[in-house]
Design an enzyme around this catalytic site. Structure first.
Site, PDB file in Angstrom:
ATOM      1  N   TYR A   1      10.289  11.047  40.994  1.00 16.07           N
ATOM      2  CA  TYR A   1      10.395  12.475  40.666  1.00 16.07           C
ATOM      3  C   TYR A   1      10.098  12.675  39.182  1.00 16.07           C
ATOM      4  O   TYR A   1      10.228  11.761  38.373  1.00 16.07           O
ATOM      5  CB  TYR A   1      11.782  13.006  41.009  1.00 16.07           C
ATOM      6  CG  TYR A   1      12.028  13.182  42.496  1.00 16.07           C
ATOM      7  CD1 TYR A   1      11.990  14.448  43.084  1.00 16.07           C
ATOM      8  CD2 TYR A   1      12.295  12.098  43.316  1.00 16.07           C
ATOM      9  CE1 TYR A   1      12.221  14.622  44.439  1.00 16.07           C
ATOM     10  CE2 TYR A   1      12.520  12.256  44.682  1.00 16.07           C
ATOM     11  CZ  TYR A   1      12.485  13.525  45.238  1.00 16.07           C
ATOM     12  OH  TYR A   1      12.710  13.679  46.588  1.00 16.07           O
ATOM     13  N   GLU A   2       9.742  13.906  38.850  1.00 10.03           N
ATOM     14  CA  GLU A   2       9.259  14.242  37.518  1.00 10.03           C
ATOM     15  C   GLU A   2      10.266  13.963  36.408  1.00 10.03           C
ATOM     16  O   GLU A   2       9.894  13.761  35.253  1.00 10.03           O
ATOM     17  CB  GLU A   2       8.856  15.716  37.496  1.00 10.03           C
ATOM     18  CG  GLU A   2       8.078  16.147  36.289  1.00 10.03           C
ATOM     19  CD  GLU A   2       7.657  17.600  36.406  1.00 10.03           C
ATOM     20  OE1 GLU A   2       7.466  18.227  35.344  1.00 10.03           O
ATOM     21  OE2 GLU A   2       7.518  18.105  37.540  1.00 10.03           O
ATOM     22  N   SER A   3      11.543  13.928  36.738  1.00  6.94           N
ATOM     23  CA  SER A   3      12.585  13.691  35.737  1.00  6.94           C
ATOM     24  C   SER A   3      12.657  12.237  35.289  1.00  6.94           C
ATOM     25  O   SER A   3      13.444  11.901  34.395  1.00  6.94           O
ATOM     26  CB  SER A   3      13.942  14.132  36.288  1.00  6.94           C
ATOM     27  OG  SER A   3      14.157  13.575  37.570  1.00  6.94           O
ATOM     28  N   GLY A   4      11.851  11.367  35.902  1.00  7.24           N
ATOM     29  CA  GLY A   4      11.813   9.973  35.476  1.00  7.24           C
ATOM     30  C   GLY A   4      12.540   9.012  36.387  1.00  7.24           C
ATOM     31  O   GLY A   4      12.717   7.845  36.041  1.00  7.24           O
TER      32      GLY A   4
END
Length: 257
Positions: free
Chosen positions: A51-54
């Protein structure tokens, strides 16, 4: 006897089946997340969800509300900084598939999540692209899932937030170090793929009980159909059970929040 299921469940199951075991998938929130986690819980237990949050190789018990949902970090193998996520993992060519949703999509699979209407005086302002533009140009390929309607499937998007194949279908031609782009679009009515030459989306499979007329009525351009049109396989009892349990867990968790 056929199982009873909704068109939304048909869409999620079909989208989940697009992911293969062992793939590395950059997941968008919403319908893509539902499909990706269903794949992980069924036929693709070794799919790597990012996911984009890492969060790397995350295995949420419930569907996240956003990329900042703590469930993603708590269930991940590890969490890295967002710059590392994009520069090393995504731009480094380590992501097989980007799984995206959208507000608008056009016949060349360009996505709009920026605004509806005129840019200077929009009718609606949308959340924006987030990481989708980078995902669409750096992942090996892109899957898109959304509900089918004339409001969403327009001839030309009002704003190109995320590149599909450009306004003329040639937006990726002769561009180095760029992925294949959208390779399939999964809706609650059908599955579409880009024509190999024109890159215009073509219906390749109709879901059970859906007619050509249903798709034509829900599409904002003169949609084309493959010469050998297939019928999408129905969901299995196991897929439906796991999907419904996942959604029920999610509803209970969010109700208690």
């Amino acid at each position: 006897m056929s199982l009873e299921y909704s068109s939304s469940e048909m869409m999620s199951v079909t989208a989940a089946r697009a992911l293969e075991n062992g793939m590395t998938c950059f997941v968008g929130i919403g319908l893509p997340s539902e499909a990706a986690n269903l794949a992980r819980l069924t036929h693709a237990p070794e799919v790597v969800l990012i996911y984009e949050s890492g969060t790397l190789q995350t295995k949420p018990e419930i569907l996240p509300l956003s990329i900042g949902d703590g469930e993603l970090c708590e269930s991940a193998l590890t969490t890295v900084a967002v710059p590392e996520m994009f520069r090393y993992w995504l731009q480094g060519g380590k992501v097989d598939v980007g799984f995206l949703g959208t507000a608008q999509i056009d016949r060349f699979a360009n996505l709009n999540t920026t605004l509806i209407g005129d840019y200077k005086s929009p009718k609606v302002r949308l959340p924006g692209g987030g990481g989708a533009p980078e995902i669409a140009t750096n992942a090996g390929e892109v899957f898109i899932t959304l509900k089918h309607s004339k409001r969403a499937f327009v001839k030309d998007v009002d704003f190109v937030t995320t590149l599909g194949f450009g306004r003329d279908g040639k937006g990726r031609d002769n561009v180095p170090n760029i992925g294949k782009g959208p390779t399939r679009v999964i809706t609650d009515l059908c599955v579409m793929k880009p024509d190999p030459d024109s890159k215009e989306l073509v219906v390749v499979s109709l879901h059970p009980g859906v007619s050509r007329e249903d798709v034509i009525e829900a599409t904002g351009w003169e949609i084309r159909f493959a010469e050998q049109l297939e019928s999408t396989p129905e969901p299995s009892e196991n897929e439906l059970t796991i999907l419904r349990e996942l959604k029920a867990r999610t509803e209970r968790a969010h109700a208690d929040a």
